[in-house]
Design an enzyme around this catalytic site. Structure first.
Site, PDB file in Angstrom:
ATOM      1  N   THR A  78       3.225   0.170  -7.169  1.00  0.00           N
ATOM      2  CA  THR A  78       2.598   0.050  -8.491  1.00  0.00           C
ATOM      3  C   THR A  78       2.258   1.412  -9.067  1.00  0.00           C
ATOM      4  O   THR A  78       2.422   1.657 -10.275  1.00  0.00           O
ATOM      5  CB  THR A  78       1.329  -0.815  -8.388  1.00  0.00           C
ATOM      6  OG1 THR A  78       1.656  -2.073  -7.798  1.00  0.00           O
ATOM      7  CG2 THR A  78       0.709  -1.033  -9.756  1.00  0.00           C
ATOM      8  N   HIS A 132     -10.004  -2.648  32.832  1.00  0.00           N
ATOM      9  CA  HIS A 132      -8.922  -3.057  31.925  1.00  0.00           C
ATOM     10  C   HIS A 132      -8.435  -1.872  31.086  1.00  0.00           C
ATOM     11  O   HIS A 132      -7.223  -1.590  31.036  1.00  0.00           O
ATOM     12  CB  HIS A 132      -9.426  -4.180  31.013  1.00  0.00           C
ATOM     13  CG  HIS A 132      -8.392  -4.706  30.071  1.00  0.00           C
ATOM     14  ND1 HIS A 132      -7.697  -5.869  30.302  1.00  0.00           N
ATOM     15  CD2 HIS A 132      -7.925  -4.228  28.873  1.00  0.00           C
ATOM     16  CE1 HIS A 132      -6.852  -6.080  29.301  1.00  0.00           C
ATOM     17  NE2 HIS A 132      -6.982  -5.097  28.409  1.00  0.00           N
ATOM     18  N   GLU A 133      -9.364  -1.173  30.429  1.00  0.00           N
ATOM     19  CA  GLU A 133      -8.970  -0.051  29.581  1.00  0.00           C
ATOM     20  C   GLU A 133      -8.448   1.124  30.408  1.00  0.00           C
ATOM     21  O   GLU A 133      -7.514   1.820  29.991  1.00  0.00           O
ATOM     22  CB  GLU A 133     -10.150   0.400  28.714  1.00  0.00           C
ATOM     23  CG  GLU A 133     -10.698  -0.667  27.777  1.00  0.00           C
ATOM     24  CD  GLU A 133      -9.651  -1.220  26.825  1.00  0.00           C
ATOM     25  OE1 GLU A 133      -8.666  -0.521  26.539  1.00  0.00           O
ATOM     26  OE2 GLU A 133      -9.813  -2.374  26.383  1.00  0.00           O
ATOM     27  N   GLY A 167       0.779  -1.228   0.000  1.00  0.00           N
ATOM     28  CA  GLY A 167       0.000   0.000   0.000  1.00  0.00           C
ATOM     29  C   GLY A 167       0.810   1.275   0.000  1.00  0.00           C
ATOM     30  O   GLY A 167       0.241   2.371   0.082  1.00  0.00           O
ATOM     31  N   THR A 168       2.130   1.183  -0.136  1.00  0.00           N
ATOM     32  CA  THR A 168       2.960   2.393  -0.093  1.00  0.00           C
ATOM     33  C   THR A 168       3.028   3.098  -1.449  1.00  0.00           C
ATOM     34  O   THR A 168       3.524   4.226  -1.519  1.00  0.00           O
ATOM     35  CB  THR A 168       4.385   2.049   0.368  1.00  0.00           C
ATOM     36  OG1 THR A 168       4.881   0.941  -0.390  1.00  0.00           O
ATOM     37  CG2 THR A 168       4.395   1.680   1.846  1.00  0.00           C
ATOM     38  N   GLY A 169       2.584   2.457  -2.518  1.00  0.00           N
ATOM     39  CA  GLY A 169       2.543   3.124  -3.817  1.00  0.00           C
ATOM     40  C   GLY A 169       3.548   2.624  -4.822  1.00  0.00           C
ATOM     41  O   GLY A 169       3.917   3.354  -5.747  1.00  0.00           O
ATOM     42  N   HIS A 176      -4.771   0.502  31.141  1.00  0.00           N
ATOM     43  CA  HIS A 176      -3.870   0.891  30.040  1.00  0.00           C
ATOM     44  C   HIS A 176      -3.600   2.401  30.075  1.00  0.00           C
ATOM     45  O   HIS A 176      -2.447   2.845  29.956  1.00  0.00           O
ATOM     46  CB  HIS A 176      -4.501   0.533  28.685  1.00  0.00           C
ATOM     47  CG  HIS A 176      -4.435  -0.919  28.337  1.00  0.00           C
ATOM     48  ND1 HIS A 176      -3.259  -1.623  28.301  1.00  0.00           N
ATOM     49  CD2 HIS A 176      -5.422  -1.805  27.991  1.00  0.00           C
ATOM     50  CE1 HIS A 176      -3.502  -2.873  27.946  1.00  0.00           C
ATOM     51  NE2 HIS A 176      -4.819  -3.012  27.764  1.00  0.00           N
TER      52      HIS A 176
END
Length: 637
Positions: free
Chosen positions: A252, A466-467, A248-250, A470
């Site tokens: 092509t 839990h969150e 997906g970096t370009g 974090h």
């Protein structure tokens, strides 16, 4: 490719329909024969001929089935029975005084009865030898036996199934030959290439975030436009250019831009298109590709996912042997370019370490260009390109979107804007608003929000602590980025999430940052233990990511004193632990576990010291389900 698949599909359909039609015809004929219960055994037929009870024999040329008409009806044992019609006629002679209407009805009944009797007199028999049977009939006729022998020629419909069945193997072989012929692309206009021999409209202005890479390739464009300018100076333009980077970096896109700028044909193929089930097909396609390129020069040949055919050669057989032949042919073709030929081979891959060394040497792929993920400025330029046909609100700035998407590729950025447009349409907004963009980022990175999922209060409480764990642990770790949002609403596979601001592009990560990343990852599990004195399966992904980081620190980055600064991989990427001692695997496992245990203990220590913050944030999450960055900061003021 679409035309090719369509042609093969039609051919296969015709073949299947022909087989079905033939099968139906044969089954119909067979069923008709089964339904005919008027079969006279051959031995009984001989007896009836001897008894002079055969009136007529009908035969068809080329068939062993004959149709016979008896003079008198016979029973199941082949014995002649009295004809019911004669009996009815005698009764009719005795009854002459009946009225006209009664006679008419009687005649009609008589005709129906005669028809039934005539049908019973017709039988079919299969004779073992038609010539001998005809001779028998002729002998009987010569002896005075009154038998009428009729021979008929078969009709076209009768012959058709046999004709088709005799030609069916030829049709099947011809169909297979055509399929193989088309799959190999041996026709004059190989469909596998026709769709890609076109003028490309993509220009360098359509490629953003790759300024250095475009500068490197400008001279390729100039060579394609003015080859004599370089050949007169004695310069040789690179035969091949390898582009590698994340998907997906370009890669092509930039290859198409080169062809578009130079205004030359662009022949594109994927590495997997060279590999088929037939031996030698890959090498044949390589030759076909380069032959066509020589007829179209100047042109660009682009091979996407070249690692499919360019991986290291082995001594194996079967499919890998076919890959070796294809790669060898590719090497030969690239060596066969003369300095005067204006053909440039571009290739793209995500795994350059898989490629054979012979493919990467100067003279084949002379240049190797890394296509990285775009930086902040590059992401902003990419967003502007993909936003040309979209309507945005005035408060939406591409710079703010770029700041929140560090590490995203061009394809991911395009996907975010497309998702934002879809969300804005669903919300019936006239333009794409900031909320739509933020939701699109969450959807792409975390997953679809599941607002209607029924969750128990116990699970909500576990998710909230839990969150919150974090977020609180990350706040007290200097190297960790700021919290952007906390949510206990399920998204994708996650029961909740803690989002961080990705506003910094990094090329290197320090040991301290990785250690603190481990603490932040295990903060959720630590919060469950500290606040609820219970742990759940919700930390499975956190533990998996933390284990991988700890493993890389020990065996990849040399960040462990006990193991030391050594590389445990050989040139093929395999781990060679035996050369460092028999217990090296145990030592590595012990050091990885030590890193994880230390991080887990540190997370518990932080949460115990700031339990009031943990508890307050968790309770707020239970009330509101989401906390943004400003509200989160207010708990620490």
């Amino acid at each position: 490719m679409k035309n090719k698949n369509k042609g093969l599909g039609i051919l296969a359909l015709i073949l299947i329909l022909a087989i079905i039609v033939i099968t139906i015809i044969m089954l119909t004929m067979k069923t008709g024969k089964k339904q005919d219960d008027k079969v006279l055994p051959y031995t009984d037929l001989i007896k009836q001929i001897s008894s002079k009870n055969i009136q007529k024999v009908e035969m068809t040329t080329g068939s062993t089935t004959v149709k016979v008409t008896l003079k008198k009806e016979i029973d199941e044992k082949g014995i002649i029975v009295e004809n019911g019609v004669e009996y009815k006629e005698k009764e009719e002679d005795k009854d002459k005084e009946e009225s006209f209407n009664i006679k008419e009805i009687f005649v009609k009944q008589k005709s129906e009865e005669e028809t039934k009797i005539e049908e019973k007199l017709v039988k079919t028999t299969i004779v073992p030898n038609t010539e001998s049977f005809i001779g028998l009939i002729q002998d009987e006729v010569a002896k005075g036996n009154d038998i009428e022998l009729i021979q008929k020629t078969p009709s076209f419909l009768t012959k058709l199934p046999s004709y088709i069945f005799s030609l069916l193997p030829t049709f099947i072989m011809l169909a297979l030959f055509i399929m193989i012929f088309k799959m190999q692309g041996l026709t004059e206009k190989g469909e596998v290439y026709d769709d890609t021999e076109r003028k490309i409209k993509v220009k360098f202005e359509d490629v953003a975030g790759l300024n250095e890479e475009k500068g490197e390739l400008i001279e390729i464009v100039d060579f394609l436009k003015n080859p004599k300018r370089y050949t007169q100076m004695g310069a040789k333009i690179p035969k091949g250019i390898l582009l590698y980077g994340k998907p997906g970096t370009g890669k092509t896109l930039i290859a198409k831009a080169i062809a578009g700028e130079a205004n030359v044909p662009f022949i594109s193929m994927s590495g997997s298109e060279f590999i088929e089930m037939f031996a030698g097909l890959g090498a044949s396609r390589v030759r076909k590709l380069f032959d066509r390129a020589r007829r179209l020069e100047p042109c660009i040949v682009f091979i996407d996912e070249i690692d499919a055919i360019g991986s290291r050669r082995t001594n194996a057989s079967g499919a890998e042997s076919e890959n070796n032949q294809t790669l060898n042919q590719l090497l030969v073709e690239m060596d066969g370019f003369s300095s005067e030929e204006t053909i440039i081979v571009l290739a793209a891959t995500n795994r350059p370490e898989m490629l054979d060394k012979a493919l990467l040497r100067p003279g084949r792929f002379d240049r190797q260009i890394v296509v990285p993920t775009p930086d902040l400025k590059g992401r902003e330029e990419i967003l502007k390109i993909h936003a040309k046909d979209k309507k945005f609100a005035e408060n939406v700035t591409f710079k703010s979107i770029a700041e929140d998407t560090a590490g995203f590729t061009g394809a991911e950025l395009a996907n975010i804007l497309n998702e934002a447009a879809i969300i804005a349409t669903k919300n019936e907004h006239e333009v794409i608003e900031q909320y739509d963009v933020e939701e699109a980022v969450k959807k792409v990175t975390v997953g679809l929000e599941k607002k209607n999922r029924v969750i128990s209060e116990k699970e909500k409480k576990i998710t909230a602590y839990h969150e919150a764990g974090h977020a609180v642990v990350s706040w007290y770790l200097p190297t960790q980025t700021e919290v952007k949002e906390i949510s206990i609403v399920p998204r994708g596979m996650a029961g909740g999430y803690t989002m961080y601001k990705n506003d910094e592009d990094k090329s290197y990560i320090s040991k301290t940052e990785m250690e603190e990343k481990l603490i932040a990852l295990l903060g959720g599990r630590a919060a469950e233990q500290v606040a609820l004195n219970e742990i759940s399966t919700g930390a499975s992904n956190d533990i998996e990511v933390a284990t991988q980081i700890a493993r890389d620190m020990v065996i990849k980055y040399g960040m462990n004193k006990t193991i030391g600064t050594i590389s445990l991989k050989d040139e093929n990427g395999d781990y060679q632990l035996e050369m460092f001692g028999l217990n090296m695997g145990d030592k590595i496992g012990k050091e990885i576990k030590l890193l994880l245990d230390t991080a887990y203990n540190d997370a518990q220590t932080i949460l115990k010291e700031h339990f009031d913050k943990l508890d307050a944030i968790a309770k707020r999450l239970l009330e509101t389900e989401k906390i943004n960055a400003e509200e989160f900061k207010s708990f620490f003021e």
